[in-house]
Design a protein around this motif. Structure first.
Motif, mmCIF file in Angstrom:
data_model
loop_
_atom_site.group_PDB
_atom_site.id
_atom_site.type_symbol
_atom_site.label_atom_id
_atom_site.label_comp_id
_atom_site.label_asym_id
_atom_site.label_seq_id
_atom_site.Cartn_x
_atom_site.Cartn_y
_atom_site.Cartn_z
ATOM 1 N N ILE A 29 8.493 0.874 3.226
ATOM 2 C CA ILE A 29 8.313 0.719 4.666
ATOM 3 C C ILE A 29 6.861 0.438 4.987
ATOM 4 O O ILE A 29 6.528 -0.432 5.797
ATOM 5 N N ARG A 30 5.969 1.168 4.317
ATOM 6 C CA ARG A 30 4.549 0.953 4.559
ATOM 7 C C ARG A 30 4.116 -0.450 4.137
ATOM 8 O O ARG A 30 3.345 -1.119 4.838
ATOM 9 N N HIS A 33 5.296 -2.874 6.629
ATOM 10 C CA HIS A 33 4.511 -2.753 7.853
ATOM 11 C C HIS A 33 3.137 -3.390 7.697
ATOM 12 O O HIS A 33 2.639 -4.046 8.628
ATOM 13 N N ALA A 37 1.782 -6.170 10.065
ATOM 14 C CA ALA A 37 0.620 -5.897 10.903
ATOM 15 C C ALA A 37 -0.467 -6.947 10.688
ATOM 16 O O ALA A 37 -1.123 -7.369 11.645
ATOM 17 N N GLN B 5 -0.708 -2.315 16.835
ATOM 18 C CA GLN B 5 -1.551 -1.256 16.305
ATOM 19 C C GLN B 5 -1.294 -1.240 14.804
ATOM 20 O O GLN B 5 -0.161 -1.198 14.351
ATOM 21 N N PRO B 6 -2.372 -1.265 13.999
ATOM 22 C CA PRO B 6 -2.228 -1.647 12.603
ATOM 23 C C PRO B 6 -1.439 -0.681 11.729
ATOM 24 O O PRO B 6 -0.940 -1.105 10.727
ATOM 25 N N SER B 7 -1.329 0.577 12.062
ATOM 26 C CA SER B 7 -0.740 1.493 11.078
ATOM 27 C C SER B 7 0.289 2.424 11.676
ATOM 28 O O SER B 7 0.118 2.956 12.769
ATOM 29 N N ILE B 8 1.346 2.622 10.938
ATOM 30 C CA ILE B 8 2.241 3.721 11.214
ATOM 31 C C ILE B 8 1.813 4.888 10.337
ATOM 32 O O ILE B 8 1.165 4.713 9.301
ATOM 33 N N THR B 9 2.140 6.094 10.745
ATOM 34 C CA THR B 9 1.731 7.260 9.974
ATOM 35 C C THR B 9 2.664 7.464 8.777
ATOM 36 O O THR B 9 3.757 6.900 8.722
ATOM 37 N N GLU B 10 2.194 8.297 7.849
ATOM 38 C CA GLU B 10 3.042 8.656 6.720
ATOM 39 C C GLU B 10 4.309 9.350 7.199
ATOM 40 O O GLU B 10 5.393 9.149 6.651
ATOM 41 N N ALA B 13 6.724 6.827 8.404
ATOM 42 C CA ALA B 13 7.327 6.128 7.276
ATOM 43 C C ALA B 13 8.413 6.988 6.635
ATOM 44 O O ALA B 13 9.492 6.502 6.294
ATOM 45 N N ALA B 98 9.073 -0.635 15.192
ATOM 46 C CA ALA B 98 7.857 0.088 14.814
ATOM 47 C C ALA B 98 7.272 -0.473 13.527
ATOM 48 O O ALA B 98 6.050 -0.559 13.380
ATOM 49 N N ILE B 99 8.122 -0.861 12.609
ATOM 50 C CA ILE B 99 7.642 -1.343 11.318
ATOM 51 C C ILE B 99 7.105 -2.761 11.432
ATOM 52 O O ILE B 99 6.014 -3.071 10.958
#
Lengths: 108, 108
Positions: A29-30, A33, A37, B5-10, B13, B98-99
């Motif tokens: 998933i990361r 993403h 992004a 926004q560049p990042s989703i949190t761990e 995920a 979100a991803i």
DNA sequence: CTTGGTGTTCGACATGTGTCTATGTTGACA
DNA sequence: TGTCAACATAGACACATGTCGAACACCAAG
């Protein structure tokens, strides 16, 4: 009107399961993403720098994502760039509709 | 306008991965589909009759689906009825947005 | 042709997962 | 209270999966 055709096939169930399984890991998933992004194809090395796992593991995950065509590899000399395939935006709503039926207000 | 926004949190995920993992098995997909197709809570016994696997395995899969609240159990005497929780229609589009980001035309 | 960098593949290992059989547990009811 | 039916849980087993380090393949310069 009638409600739903009662059964999806085993093949459909397997296909949908494969799609969901491709995103059943936080690292994948990361990676997906990150590709989305940055909004550009990224090399394996770039992705490795942004994720706390080894390079061979990243390569393995990218292969998993590519197997279901959620990312698309493009070779460029000695490097390989991976690009997110935005059609995977659509396969999940499609799968959910097939599994749960589309009688809900929010379909289409 | 800006892109994402560049990042989703761990944590995000992991949460999303858990949702996808719940549907990463063909049998669970079939069970969910059966519940949706009948459009009513069904007992474990009813589901066992419609799927080529043992009773304890069906129970195990239902627990897996209930853990992420894709199905909701309701005890009725000695029986347990499981009902599909239709909010799982919405979590997957939400996770995908979100991803991958919501800049695509088809969001909202 | 040799060297170096970039990915891929291999082997190994621990852990997770789907399945089964067997055993508990818990209401309903005689 | 004892028994039965319906689920749940436990134990076991084969197999898949995520991860790593090491070896391999390949392209691009010198």
């Amino acid at each position: 009107m009638k409600k739903t055709q009662p059964s999806i096939t085993e093949d459909q169930a397997r296909t949908y399961a494969a799609w969901f399984k491709a995103l059943s890991d936080p690292t994948r998933i990361r990676l997906l993403h990150l590709l989305a992004a940055e909004a550009r194809p990224m090399s394996v090395g770039e992705l490795v720098e942004r994720v706390p796992i080894g390079q061979s593991t990243v390569s393995h995950h990218l292969r998993t994502l590519a197997d279901v065509r959620f990312v698309l590899p493009e070779k460029q000399g000695t490097s390989t760039r991976y690009a997110v395939n935005r059609t995977c935006l659509t396969v999940f709503p499609e799968a959910v509709r097939a599994i749960l039926g589309e009688e809900d207000g929010r379909a289409r």
